[in-house]
Design an enzyme around this catalytic site. Structure first.
Site, short mmCIF file in Angstrom:
data_model
loop_
_atom_site.label_atom_id
_atom_site.label_comp_id
_atom_site.label_asym_id
_atom_site.label_seq_id
_atom_site.Cartn_x
_atom_site.Cartn_y
_atom_site.Cartn_z
N ARG A 56 0.70 -1.19 0.05
CA ARG A 56 0.06 0.02 0.08
C ARG A 56 1.00 1.21 -0.04
NH1 ARG A 56 -2.16 1.33 4.48
NH2 ARG A 56 -2.37 -0.81 5.18
N TYR A 109 -16.20 15.24 -16.10
CA TYR A 109 -16.57 13.70 -15.92
C TYR A 109 -17.56 13.41 -14.89
CZ TYR A 109 -15.67 8.71 -15.20
OH TYR A 109 -15.93 7.22 -15.09
N ASP A 181 -7.68 18.37 -14.17
CA ASP A 181 -7.66 16.96 -14.61
C ASP A 181 -7.27 17.12 -16.09
OD1 ASP A 181 -8.75 14.72 -15.71
OD2 ASP A 181 -10.18 14.39 -14.42
N LYS A 206 -7.48 5.83 -19.39
CA LYS A 206 -7.90 6.30 -20.77
C LYS A 206 -6.79 6.25 -21.82
CE LYS A 206 -11.74 6.81 -18.30
NZ LYS A 206 -12.09 8.17 -17.63
C1 LIG Z 1 -12.36 8.55 -16.66
C2 LIG Z 1 -12.27 9.77 -16.05
C3 LIG Z 1 -11.91 9.89 -14.72
C4 LIG Z 1 -11.91 8.60 -13.53
O1 LIG Z 1 -11.06 7.88 -13.73
P1 LIG Z 1 -11.25 6.36 -13.56
O2 LIG Z 1 -9.96 5.69 -13.76
O3 LIG Z 1 -12.61 5.87 -14.20
O4 LIG Z 1 -11.51 6.37 -12.17
C5 LIG Z 1 -11.54 11.42 -14.23
N1 LIG Z 1 -11.54 12.23 -14.94
C6 LIG Z 1 -11.91 12.11 -16.26
C7 LIG Z 1 -11.78 13.24 -17.28
C8 LIG Z 1 -12.17 10.72 -16.92
O5 LIG Z 1 -12.44 10.83 -18.06
#
Ligand SMILES: *Cc1c(COP(=O)(O)O)cnc(C)c1O
Length: 390
Positions: A56, A109, A181, A206
């Site tokens: 962890r 998101y 983000d 992604k």
């Molecule tokens: C998918 C996504 C998230 C969340 O990520 P996960 O890996 O699915 O938890 C956060 N911000 C954006 C812009 C995303 O497309």
């Protein structure tokens, strides 16, 4: 003589007989470590001596991934999480607590919106939404006692390009940390830390992973903030796993060439869709008609592999999606295969009716993630679906 049970349970202590540098980072599939003495372990866990502690707390495979991400985002340090939401959650809790107010962009998101509208109030954090494409508007929301700002550099699913520079200036003036983000843009096309953000977060599930096979998240920023956020990941139990991190590392190796192809394909699809009278509106930062096209040219080195098209009604949007054969109706984006989503009914279903409207997520909106397939196959597929949808 040790008994066979002991021999078997101890296995081999030999790390490896390899003297040569491995050209791929190995998967350190290990959770705990042995120390020379009790004092040695005490020193390591208290960070008086470098070393590994427990799964962890990290692992050499995770650390290799964090190192690459810090380099790509040009930050001092990085840490990696079980998912993008795990990363955003840790950032939120690091910078905000009870009675704090967070200003977030109105288009986000769906999972982040859910965290901010359901999770944050449980921790006593107030959240307001504001337009992050316009710094003065966002600044007015900050003026009213905000202690944290969160935005998406390129928003999911309408691909608005935030005024990262302008908002970073406002935040600096008010001494408010800014979390950006950067999942949709990817570190290949934008580096928000260079534009004044304090912390960048990614869903590595992604573009960074890029192959529809892993989940992960990351934060990048100054050492002090990242250390504090990592500490929370240890407390919350959201540190990434070795195997997922290895998949992300494997994905990153081709990130540059994949992003180039994703963007070429998205650009071709955006032009096709924009030229069709069956589509009411196309949102792609690379199109001159995009409201923030000029800003995109200025702060991005590519326009992402994502396009949104408004087909007018949910029925037409669904018919269009169901008619695709090369692209598939899918739950995510950023992978090698093209996928399409209907945000209003799925990824962004958490949004209230009013917030959907404010975010510009209409009933006819289809989110397209262009994969790395041959462009002509995609054009043919989307052309046929446009005919079938009308
Ligand atoms: C998918 C996504 C998230 C969340 O990520 P996960 O890996 O699915 O938890 C956060 N911000 C954006 C812009 C995303 O497309």
């Amino acid at each position: 003589m040790t008994s066979p049970d002991t021999t078997a349970s101890h296995g081999s202590d030999r790390l490896s007989g390899v003297r040569e540098l491995p050209l791929s980072t190995p998967i350190w599939q290990v959770s705990d470590y042995a120390y020379d003495t009790a004092e040695h372990y005490e020193d390591v866990i208290n960070e008086r001596r470098p070393g590994q502690v427990y799964g962890r707390y990290g692992n050499p495979t995770l650390e290799a991934l964090a190192e690459v991400l810090a380099l790509l985002e040009m930050g001092e340090k990085s840490w990696v999480f079980t998912s993008g939401m795990g990363a955003i959650h840790a950032c939120l809790m690091y910078f905000a607590g009870a009675d704090d107010k967070v200003v977030a962009s109105r288009t986000l998101y769906g999972g982040t919106y859910g965290l901010l509208t359901e999770g944050a109030p449980r921790a006593g954090i107030e959240v307001v939404f504001a337009d992050s494409t316009d710094a003065p508007t966002f600044d007015r929301a900050l003026a009213d006692g905000a202690s944290l700002a969160i935005l998406e550099s390129v928003s999911n699913p309408t691909f608005e390009v935030a005024d990262v520079e302008g908002i970073a200036e406002c935040c600096q003036r008010r001494n408010i940390p800014l979390i950006v983000d950067n999942t949709v843009a990817s570190p290949v096309f934008m580096n928000p830390l260079q534009l004044g953000a304090d912390v960048v977060v990614h869903s590595t599930s992604k573009y960074i992973g890029g192959h529809h096979d892993m989940m992960g998240g990351a934060v990048v920023g100054a050492s002090e903030a990242v250390d504090g956020i990592r500490h929370l990941a240890i407390r919350y139990g959201t540190t990434a796993s070795a195997f997922e991190s290895w998949l992300a590392l494997r994905g990153i190796a081709t990130l540059g060439i994949r992003m180039k192809r994703h963007a070429e394909n998205a650009s071709a699809l955006a032009q096709l869709l924009a030229g069709s009278d069956r589509v009411e509106n196309v949102l792609y930062p690379g199109l001159p008609s995009h409201p923030q096209h000029e800003r995109a040219v200025k702060i991005m080195s590519g326009f992402t592999g994502m396009v949104a098209a408004d087909l007018g009604t949910k029925e037409r949007a669904w018919r269009f999606m169901d008619s695709l054969r090369v692209a598939r109706v899918g739950s995510s984006f950023g992978g090698v295969r093209s996928e399409v989503t209907h945000p209003a009914s799925t990824s962004h279903r958490q949004f209230s009716k009013e917030d959907l409207l404010l975010a510009g997520i209409s009933e006819g909106l289809v989110r397209i993630s262009a994969g790395i397939e041959d462009r002509h196959d995609l054009i043919e597929d989307f052309s046929a679906a446009l005919v079938a949808a009308s």
